[in-house]
Design a protein around this motif. Structure first.
Motif, PDB file in Angstrom:
ATOM      1  N   ASP A 175       0.834  -1.213   0.000  1.00  8.53           N
ATOM      2  CA  ASP A 175       0.000   0.000   0.000  1.00  8.53           C
ATOM      3  C   ASP A 175       0.863   1.255   0.000  1.00  8.53           C
ATOM      4  O   ASP A 175       0.588   2.217  -0.731  1.00  8.53           O
ATOM      5  N   LEU A 176       1.914   1.253   0.807  1.00 12.25           N
ATOM      6  CA  LEU A 176       2.772   2.427   0.901  1.00 12.25           C
ATOM      7  C   LEU A 176       3.599   2.620  -0.368  1.00 12.25           C
ATOM      8  O   LEU A 176       3.781   3.749  -0.836  1.00 12.25           O
ATOM      9  N   ILE A 177       4.100   1.522  -0.928  1.00 11.18           N
ATOM     10  CA  ILE A 177       4.885   1.620  -2.157  1.00 11.18           C
ATOM     11  C   ILE A 177       4.016   2.139  -3.298  1.00 11.18           C
ATOM     12  O   ILE A 177       4.454   2.979  -4.102  1.00 11.18           O
ATOM     13  N   ARG A 178       2.765   1.664  -3.393  1.00 11.10           N
ATOM     14  CA  ARG A 178       1.864   2.153  -4.440  1.00 11.10           C
ATOM     15  C   ARG A 178       1.631   3.661  -4.292  1.00 11.10           C
ATOM     16  O   ARG A 178       1.614   4.401  -5.288  1.00 11.10           O
ATOM     17  N   TYR A 179       1.454   4.098  -3.074  1.00 13.33           N
ATOM     18  CA  TYR A 179       1.229   5.525  -2.853  1.00 13.33           C
ATOM     19  C   TYR A 179       2.468   6.332  -3.250  1.00 13.33           C
ATOM     20  O   TYR A 179       2.363   7.379  -3.913  1.00 13.33           O
ATOM     21  N   LEU A 181       4.757   5.520  -5.365  1.00  9.19           N
ATOM     22  CA  LEU A 181       4.945   5.475  -6.817  1.00  9.19           C
ATOM     23  C   LEU A 181       4.113   6.559  -7.499  1.00  9.19           C
ATOM     24  O   LEU A 181       4.545   7.154  -8.498  1.00  9.19           O
ATOM     25  N   ASN A 182       2.936   6.834  -6.950  1.00  7.70           N
ATOM     26  CA  ASN A 182       2.085   7.886  -7.525  1.00  7.70           C
ATOM     27  C   ASN A 182       2.677   9.281  -7.338  1.00  7.70           C
ATOM     28  O   ASN A 182       2.258  10.228  -8.008  1.00  7.70           O
ATOM     29  N   SER A 183       3.634   9.401  -6.418  1.00  8.49           N
ATOM     30  CA  SER A 183       4.280  10.696  -6.168  1.00  8.49           C
ATOM     31  C   SER A 183       5.774  10.606  -6.470  1.00  8.49           C
ATOM     32  O   SER A 183       6.586  11.311  -5.858  1.00  8.49           O
ATOM     33  N   ILE A 184       6.129   9.749  -7.407  1.00  7.78           N
ATOM     34  CA  ILE A 184       7.538   9.407  -7.624  1.00  7.78           C
ATOM     35  C   ILE A 184       8.383  10.601  -8.039  1.00  7.78           C
ATOM     36  O   ILE A 184       9.583  10.668  -7.733  1.00  7.78           O
ATOM     37  N   ALA A 185       7.784  11.577  -8.721  1.00  7.93           N
ATOM     38  CA  ALA A 185       8.569  12.711  -9.221  1.00  7.93           C
ATOM     39  C   ALA A 185       9.196  13.521  -8.089  1.00  7.93           C
ATOM     40  O   ALA A 185      10.240  14.156  -8.279  1.00  7.93           O
ATOM     41  N   ILE A 186       8.562  13.492  -6.923  1.00  6.29           N
ATOM     42  CA  ILE A 186       9.074  14.259  -5.781  1.00  6.29           C
ATOM     43  C   ILE A 186      10.461  13.790  -5.371  1.00  6.29           C
ATOM     44  O   ILE A 186      11.278  14.575  -4.882  1.00  6.29           O
ATOM     45  N   PHE A 187      10.733  12.503  -5.607  1.00  6.84           N
ATOM     46  CA  PHE A 187      11.975  11.908  -5.114  1.00  6.84           C
ATOM     47  C   PHE A 187      13.099  11.914  -6.138  1.00  6.84           C
ATOM     48  O   PHE A 187      14.163  11.351  -5.906  1.00  6.84           O
ATOM     49  N   PHE A 385      10.325  -4.547  -0.592  1.00  2.00           N
ATOM     50  CA  PHE A 385       9.597  -3.298  -0.378  1.00  2.00           C
ATOM     51  C   PHE A 385      10.155  -2.551   0.831  1.00  2.00           C
ATOM     52  O   PHE A 385      10.238  -1.322   0.836  1.00  2.00           O
ATOM     53  N   ALA A 386      10.525  -3.299   1.866  1.00  4.04           N
ATOM     54  CA  ALA A 386      11.075  -2.655   3.063  1.00  4.04           C
ATOM     55  C   ALA A 386      12.362  -1.911   2.715  1.00  4.04           C
ATOM     56  O   ALA A 386      12.600  -0.792   3.189  1.00  4.04           O
TER      57      ALA A 386
END
Length: 399
Positions: A175-179, A181-187, A385-386
């Motif tokens: 769940d956290l990885i999916r979230y 990924l949706n904001s990947i540009a920030i990183f 994922f961790a």
């Protein structure tokens, strides 16, 4: 944007998630087995309260003592039945308390978290070892909530989803990885960097067994892979990855598969649990070896499941994509879940693969890890994922 992620509450990630199906800690292994089959769930949460009429009344009155203390799945039951003692008397073993399926060292694997906690707090708990975060589901309107409670209180004991007058769901690594990924540009630029430059490849905690080795000695590895949300690699004598024994795939089987673990080699077991059902020659091999070891009770258990297979095979049907990966509630038919399950072919990447590519690969296959291999197939490590969350957590500190 980074500020919005840091301030995001975990309740935002709970929208649309189903309420946890549960068992009381006073239940038996047989109760857990029955509930898993009847509800078609991949996991059941185990709670400290008892879900009988009197305790439900007490909970409704405002008791806050009811907490999730662990989780159980079909793999836990299969591993429990694998010992010679339990294979010799599976019916007696199934009457053991469900607490025997919860490792004594599992404290912290399931953690309660306030719905107003931040996303960063959730990531920190996972980096401390939590697998599932138990979150109260936001309350509905008074009228709808009242109607729902009435229905819940009429539910059977092991179907209850109401605790402390609330329903709960849980958040997972996925769940956290999916979230994120949706904001990947920030990183950026971290996600497009090769994984071998991010210190994300775990080369030490690789669970592996050789193809021709007996599967039974790998039982602790299977249990450990379930706890770490990874898998057991099957390698040849040169250390090249051939396949895997995946708890995800094994979780779609039934209790009779304990006999296969106890009697087959690792390579044969990999073929036995592959989707489509075990080959007849391997089924017969397991039966022959059970007879040689005078494990008649386990043989009877296998033959009962074989009869179910023949009776139910004509009713097998395709399922939705959610059910395909274990989040649906389809029933188990003839030894396998009615949902489609992933084959035992391992999901792999390379040291030069980008982090975002590995994320997408894992999410597409609904696994929480990807094996890392060289061009010749040699196994060099694993990305989980961790491990990914650790990279993003460090990146958040620098934004």
């Amino acid at each position: 944007m980074a500020v919005s992620i840091l301030a995001r509450e975990v309740s935002d990630l709970c929208l649309g998630k189903p309420a946890l199906r549960c068992l009381s800690v006073s239940a038996t292994v047989a109760d857990a087995l029955s509930a898993l089959k009847r509800l078609g769930e991949s996991y059941l949460s185990v709670w400290s309260c008892c879900h009988n009429a009197s305790s439900r009344t007490k909970t409704a009155a405002g008791s806050d003592d009811c907490r999730c203390v662990g989780k159980v799945c079909m793999v836990d039951i299969i591993c429990f039945l694998c010992t010679a003692e339990n294979l010799g008397a599976p019916a007696a073993a199934l009457q053991s308390p469900v607490s025997v399926l919860i490792p004594k060292t599992s404290a912290g694997i399931v953690r309660h978290l306030d719905p107003h906690s931040s996303l960063v707090e959730a990531i920190d708990l996972i980096l401390e070892g939590a697998q599932n975060l138990v979150i109260p589901i936001p309350r509905q309107s008074r009228s709808s909530t009242s109607s729902r409670k009435t229905l819940l209180l009429k539910a059977a004991s092991f179907n209850s989803t109401l605790h402390n007058t609330r329903e709960y769901c849980w958040l997972t690594h996925e769940d956290l990885i999916r979230y994120l990924l949706n904001s990947i540009a920030i990183f950026a630029p971290t996600p497009i960097n090769p994984i071998n430059t991010l210190n994300v490849i775990d080369t030490k905690n690789i669970l592996a067994i050789q193809y021709d080795d007996p599967a039974l000695p790998a039982l602790p590895l299977i249990s450990q892979s379930l706890g770490s949300q990874t898998s057991v690699a099957i390698v040849d004598v040169d250390g090249k990855l051939i396949g895997e024994i995946s708890p995800f795939t094994l979780n779609c089987c039934d209790e009779s598969f304990a006999a296969a673990i106890a009697t087959l080699s690792a390579g044969d077991l990999m073929a036995y649990i592959d989707c489509g059902g075990p080959p007849e020659d391997l089924v017969q091999l397991v039966k022959d070896r059970l007879e040689e070891r005078n494990l008649g009770a386990a043989l009877e258990l296998m033959e009962e499941e074989s009869m179910i297979t023949s009776l139910s095979s004509s009713s097998m049907c395709s399922s939705s994509s959610d059910e395909e990966f274990g989040s649906g509630r389809s029933g188990r038919l003839g030894g396998y879940s009615a949902r489609l399950v992933r084959r035992s072919e391992a999901i792999v990447c390379y040291p030069w693969s980008s982090l975002v590519a590995v994320m997408i690969q894992a999410l597409a296959h609904r696994v929480s890890y990807v094996w890392v291999v060289e061009e010749d197939g040699s196994l060099v490590g694993i990305v989980t994922f961790a491990g990914m969350l650790k990279v993003f957590r460090e990146r958040l500190n620098s934004i």
